[in-house]
Scaffold this active site. Structure first.
Site, PDB file in Angstrom:
ATOM      1  N   ASP A   1       0.833  -1.210   0.000  1.00 46.55           N
ATOM      2  CA  ASP A   1       0.000   0.000   0.000  1.00 46.55           C
ATOM      3  C   ASP A   1       0.864   1.255   0.000  1.00 46.55           C
ATOM      4  OD1 ASP A   1       0.709  -0.705   2.732  1.00 46.55           O
ATOM      5  OD2 ASP A   1      -0.602   0.910   3.390  1.00 46.55           O
TER       6      ASP A   1
ATOM      7  N   GLU B   1      -0.041  -1.041   5.622  1.00 47.48           N
ATOM      8  CA  GLU B   1       1.029  -0.677   6.562  1.00 47.48           C
ATOM      9  C   GLU B   1       0.904   0.791   6.951  1.00 47.48           C
ATOM     10  OE1 GLU B   1       4.941   0.873   7.905  1.00 47.48           O
ATOM     11  OE2 GLU B   1       3.753   1.487   6.179  1.00 47.48           O
TER      12      GLU B   1
END
Ligand code: ZN
Length: 387
Positions: A78, A140
């Site tokens: 991400d 994350e």
């Protein structure tokens, strides 16, 4: 997939997925699985509860490394949003300018992901004497939710390499320590009424002012404290407290019945997040006085701390030609992975100062320099007996 792309071409493919945290990872996860899929590579997904996002784990080499031999290369898929108006080109198209690779995620951290995927793709699985795992996580950037999920889904008795390299942008320095990050929500309840009849209501915003002053006092108090390991964080040798958002009220002529604040706190390694949260709770409730004050503590993303003489730290430092210890102020997937007993370090190309910014850049030279270093590390852990 039979053939591989160059590192830069693979990076270009990865940044083309606008994999902003919280969005579905279906497309980018399918791509990385396809890319790494071949005989001798075992690919598994560890999805989020709603199935929309997933961690991907690719394992090569012998199974059953019960003593924890081998290596994990961990990156997150991400990225933070790219809505800043200062972007000079499309954030999801890799650009090359003045020796830099520019795109959202180029530095944090699809550059590392491309290297890890290509190193795994070019190894002969039969040549490995210890397993290599490439773990690519989701979300994350909003609190290592994917890594936390992975640690919950991974069976306790199933072997996993003990050493993990998390490829956050550290300018190719081995980092053995970082702060944690946890969130708190403070909700002050009042009673709404017509502002012409204030005796019928009770403002939730006025007591919020007192709570903010109390929290600022606690922040200053914590800034004077010097917890263990503080010397490794010279810029901020204390717990940081940030009142990140505040929301309340509906209109200028309505007495507000609710005020909500979101806080982020960063404890040092070894500190109890719950104990710090208790201090916040106590102060907030006391300051709110008669008003009902609800305090929630959530998304406890742990700090990371690996002993200086831990084998993984010693080995990585030796291979990177580094003598001193490094710490960083941001949290990473290494916190949750350490909590499951792994020895984690951060090590990756790019500077954290270029991350989370418009025109996010990764110096092409550093990207190229990272490759042989990572190959050497993988070689040490996976191509002969563990050092
Ligand atoms: Zn990152």
């Amino acid at each position: 997939m039979a053939s591989t792309l160059s590192d830069v071409d693979l990076l270009a493919r990865l940044v083309a997925f606008p994999s902003v945290s919280e969005r579905s990872t279906r497309d980018i996860a399918d791509f990385v699985c396809d890319y790494m899929e071949r005989p001798g590579v075992r690919i598994e997904r560890f999805p989020s509860e709603d199935g929309e996002r997933t961690n991907v784990l690719a394992m090569l080499g012998p199974e059953g490394a019960s003593a924890g031999e081998g290596l994990i290369l961990c990156g997150h898929l991400d990225v933070v949003p790219a809505t800043e108006p200062q972007w000079s080109s499309d954030p999801f198209t890799l650009a090359r300018r003045d020796g830099d690779l520019i795109a959202r995620g180029a530095c944090d951290m699809k550059g590392f992901n491309a290297l890890a995927m290509n190193i795994a793709a070019r190894l002969d699985p039969d040549s490995l004497t210890s397993p290599l795992a490439v773990l690519l996580t989701y979300d994350e950037e909003i609190g290592s939710l994917g890594a936390e999920r992975f640690t919950k889904l991974w069976p306790k008795d199933r072997p996993l390499p003990r050493s993990a390299l998390v490829g956050e942008p550290t300018s190719l320095r081995v980092v053995r320590m970082h702060k944690g990050h946890f969130k708190m929500r403070i909700t002050i309840h009042g009673r709404s009424s017509h502002s012409g009849y204030p005796h019928l209501g009770r403002s939730a915003i006025e007591p919020a002012g007192a709570v903010i002053r109390a929290l600022a006092g606690l922040r200053e108090e914590m800034e004077r404290e010097r917890p263990e390991h503080c010397d490794f964080f010279p810029q901020t040798p204390f717990v940081t407290l940030n009142i990140g958002t505040i929301n309340g009220g509906a209109a200028f002529n309505i007495i507000p019945d609710r005020c909500v604040m979101h806080l982020g706190l960063r404890p040092l390694p070894g500190m109890s997040a719950a104990a710090i949260a208790d201090r916040v709770r106590e102060r907030a409730i006391e300051a709110a006085g008669e008003s009902e004050c609800e305090v929630e503590f959530f998304n406890d993303n742990p700090a990371m701390l690996l002993a200086e003489d831990a084998p993984t730290h010693r080995t990585m430092c030796e291979l990177a030609g580094q003598r001193e210890s490094h710490a960083v102020n941001y949290a990473s997937d290494g916190g949750h992975l350490s909590r499951m007993g792994l020895e984690c370090v951060l090590f990756g190309p790019g500077s954290i100062e270029d991350a989370h910014k418009p025109n996010e850049r990764l110096a092409e030279r550093e990207f190229e320099a990272a490759r042989p270093l990572l190959e050497r590390i993988v070689g040490r852990y996976c191509l002969r007996a563990n050092a």
